[in-house]
Design a protein around this motif. Structure first.
Motif, PDB file in Angstrom:
ATOM      1  N   ASP A   2       2.546   4.170   0.367  1.00 19.47           N
ATOM      2  CA  ASP A   2       3.393   5.314   0.664  1.00 19.47           C
ATOM      3  C   ASP A   2       2.908   5.973   1.964  1.00 19.47           C
ATOM      4  N   LEU A   3       3.656   5.722   3.026  1.00 11.85           N
ATOM      5  CA  LEU A   3       3.257   6.246   4.333  1.00 11.85           C
ATOM      6  C   LEU A   3       3.190   7.769   4.338  1.00 11.85           C
ATOM      7  N   ASP A   8       0.095  12.906   4.610  1.00 11.26           N
ATOM      8  CA  ASP A   8      -0.394  14.151   4.009  1.00 11.26           C
ATOM      9  C   ASP A   8      -1.862  14.077   3.618  1.00 11.26           C
ATOM     10  N   SER A   9      -2.429  12.884   3.667  1.00 12.43           N
ATOM     11  CA  SER A   9      -3.734  12.683   3.027  1.00 12.43           C
ATOM     12  C   SER A   9      -4.893  13.339   3.765  1.00 12.43           C
ATOM     13  N   ALA A 161      -5.324   2.364   4.849  1.00 10.63           N
ATOM     14  CA  ALA A 161      -4.546   2.301   3.606  1.00 10.63           C
ATOM     15  C   ALA A 161      -3.699   1.031   3.527  1.00 10.63           C
ATOM     16  N   GLY A 162      -3.740   0.213   4.574  1.00 11.39           N
ATOM     17  CA  GLY A 162      -3.021  -1.060   4.517  1.00 11.39           C
ATOM     18  C   GLY A 162      -1.613  -1.028   5.079  1.00 11.39           C
ATOM     19  N   THR A 292       6.121   0.508  12.254  1.00  5.36           N
ATOM     20  CA  THR A 292       7.152  -0.461  11.890  1.00  5.36           C
ATOM     21  C   THR A 292       6.596  -1.349  10.790  1.00  5.36           C
ATOM     22  N   ARG A 293       7.327  -1.425   9.684  1.00  6.26           N
ATOM     23  CA  ARG A 293       6.925  -2.281   8.560  1.00  6.26           C
ATOM     24  C   ARG A 293       8.178  -2.883   8.000  1.00  6.26           C
TER      25      ARG A 293
END
Lengths: 363, 363
Positions: A2-3, A8-9, A161-162, A292-293
């Protein structure tokens, strides 16, 4: 992944810890960066204050003191080395020509003052190592201000985070017209006795190099490079224009260009197995991130912070708390090894391995 | 320099000359690109027609003929080499695995047929040279479709007109996930006996390489490179991921990345002394050009043309008029020399010089 959660992290100034007190700074080297960027930045940071200005010229030091209300004392380089007014400052910010960082750091360390040293750490690996050794018992931080930018810090969190899978490639470019910025061919950035081996890789190629290290949590282990100089003003340095190709210890391939005599352009692109991050502009006023994913392109605009204010605020916080500080000397030293390998690779037309020490940075 | 005048300066299909007649094509190699892109493109081009399909499999050739109204005859490779149905076509389009281009070109040339050969020209410099020699007396064109894109052609005109000053750096990247596109690890692009020395540089790294040559009117003279493969599917090729650093004969430094196992990403950036051109996406559906000069950023959207239609229309025009054709064999051969130098440079960890012949291309 979740981008948005990733965005927010991390909090604003996520490094900040509770402190009280003020770090008083001596600024060393009164070029335009110190006067126009560093001193005004410190004036906006609660936890520090510039009290002393050190310059080769007594007149310049005096003029800077007169122009800035926080400043109490102007010193010549000799007076600084003699320990004059050392009761007026707790730490130094070194922004002299590269090849002069070492003596100022040595004096600061001998006086027990913390050191915030501009990048690159020095003019050679050998001198940078001596600088790190000299500062073994005091806090030493290297001024990689771009590591403070919220867009860069969030990009690193996303990669961790991948968000883009495993990093595969990084492309970075940094160019400017040095002689338009400082209209003087006799400036120190074009003098190998002051700048180090060259003008473009040391001074601006270091930005994509270091930002790639920061984003990837990985370090270069091998360098290839090419460079050339044709203009008269660049006759003493080999790299009016340069390109370099680095292999990182996570197998990411990083390609960069740098020139002190080209149109001003900055960008950084990290391509992974599953996506891509793109920051443009980069390395100074960066706020915009494109991710971009799959088939989805997301655009983020992060706050534009004053990177020098962030740098001084963090430095002061760490000096006051005695918490580990970074990017530390070892981190800066690895850029020096990489830069030296880049010049050697260009001179020898062959790949040059880079020793990997990689003590983790605190930042 | 008036950018707008530059935008208006070249007409649509500025290469087009008056012709009459039709070029009848045999298409050789019936992979997805031929069937899904090339044949439909030819069907939209007035000056040519696909009449013959050549495949290793008689069934596949027959099926393709049945599916397309223009087609008259399906041939096996052996039948083609025997000269079967040669009265039905005037030219061939070779889209077989790289290492099979040579025998088809030799047969076509011996039959007096014009050749449009896909890039790269062959699997090695030696074989590509033989191909060029074999086609000495017939029109030979290499299928660099990206050279037909209006955005690319206009970008070249802008550079020629001085829009960015002297070129200094080019950054290009091209990556895709080959196994997502063609879900088979046994495909020819991963087989060195068919693809050549590697999978990524030969097949997709060639796009930024060749487009840089086209935009700069300049050719590589030296290569440095690094590459690695870690996935099982890429065990036979050295370049699951690659980075290369080229010095061009005008001193421009060109850095590129290519990977057949990464997120799909394409871009090309040309930085000059006075400005910058940026094309993204690049190499396939490119229409957007950003030009930055001084403090001004201009954005252009050029028509999205079908690059394969443009390629066939131009090829047919030149075959019908007997005017000089390009990109010609010598142009394609220089990419082969560059690609071979890139693989050699990566294997030897040293810069490899590239012979410069540089017969000008006609296009």
């Amino acid at each position: 992944m979740d981008l948005e959660a990733c965005v927010d992290s991390i909090a604003e100034r996520e490094w900040q810890t509770e402190t009280s007190g003020t770090v008083r700074l001596a600024v060393i080297g009164l070029g335009w960066w110190t006067v126009e960027e560093a001193i005004p930045a410190v004036e906006n940071v609660e936890a520090c204050r510039v009290t002393v200005a050190v310059s080769g010229s007594q007149e310049k030091a005096t003029a800077v003191v007169e122009d800035h209300h926080q400043l109490e004392r102007g010193l010549t380089y000799d007076e600084f080395h003699d320990g004059a007014a050392s009761q007026l400052y707790d730490a130094v910010y070194i922004c002299s020509p590269n090849a002069l960082h070492l003596p100022y750091a040595e004096t600061a360390a001998s006086l027990g003052k913390a050191v915030l040293c501009e990048k690159p750490l020095e003019a050679s690996v050998e001198r940078a190592s001596r600088l790190v050794d000299a500062c073994a018992n005091i806090p030493l931080m290297v001024g990689y201000r771009m590591q403070t930018a919220p867009v860069v810090r969030h990009a690193r969190e996303m990669i961790r985070a991948g968000a883009i899978g495993d990093p595969v490639h990084v492309l970075g470019n940094n160019s400017q017209s040095l002689l338009e910025l400082i209209d003087d061919p006799d400036q120190w950035r074009l003098d190998p006795s002051l700048v180090g081996e060259g003008a473009s890789v040391t001074d601006i190629g270091i930005y994509p190099l270091n930002t790639a290290r920061f984003l990837l949590d990985s370090d270069p282990v091998r360098a290839q490079a090419t460079m050339s100089s044709t203009s008269d003003a660049f006759a003493a340095v080999p790299d009016e224009r340069a390109g370099f190709l680095l292999t990182f210890d996570d197998e990411t391939i990083v390609v960069c260009t740098a020139s002190q005599n080209a149109h001003a352009s900055t960008s950084l692109r990290v391509i992974g197995t599953e996506g891509e991050l793109h920051i443009e502009p980069a390395f100074h006023m960066e706020t915009k991130l494109r991710v971009t994913r799959g088939g989805t392109e997301s655009h983020y605009t992060f706050p534009e912070t004053n990177q020098m204010e962030e740098l001084f605020a963090y430095f002061a916080n760490r000096v006051l708390t005695s918490d580990p500080i970074g990017p530390n000397g070892e981190h800066g030293l690895h850029d020096m090894r990489t830069i030296e390998a880049i010049y050697e690779a260009a001179a020898d037309s062959a790949a040059v391995p880079i020793d990997t020490p990689s003590v983790d940075q605190a930042n």
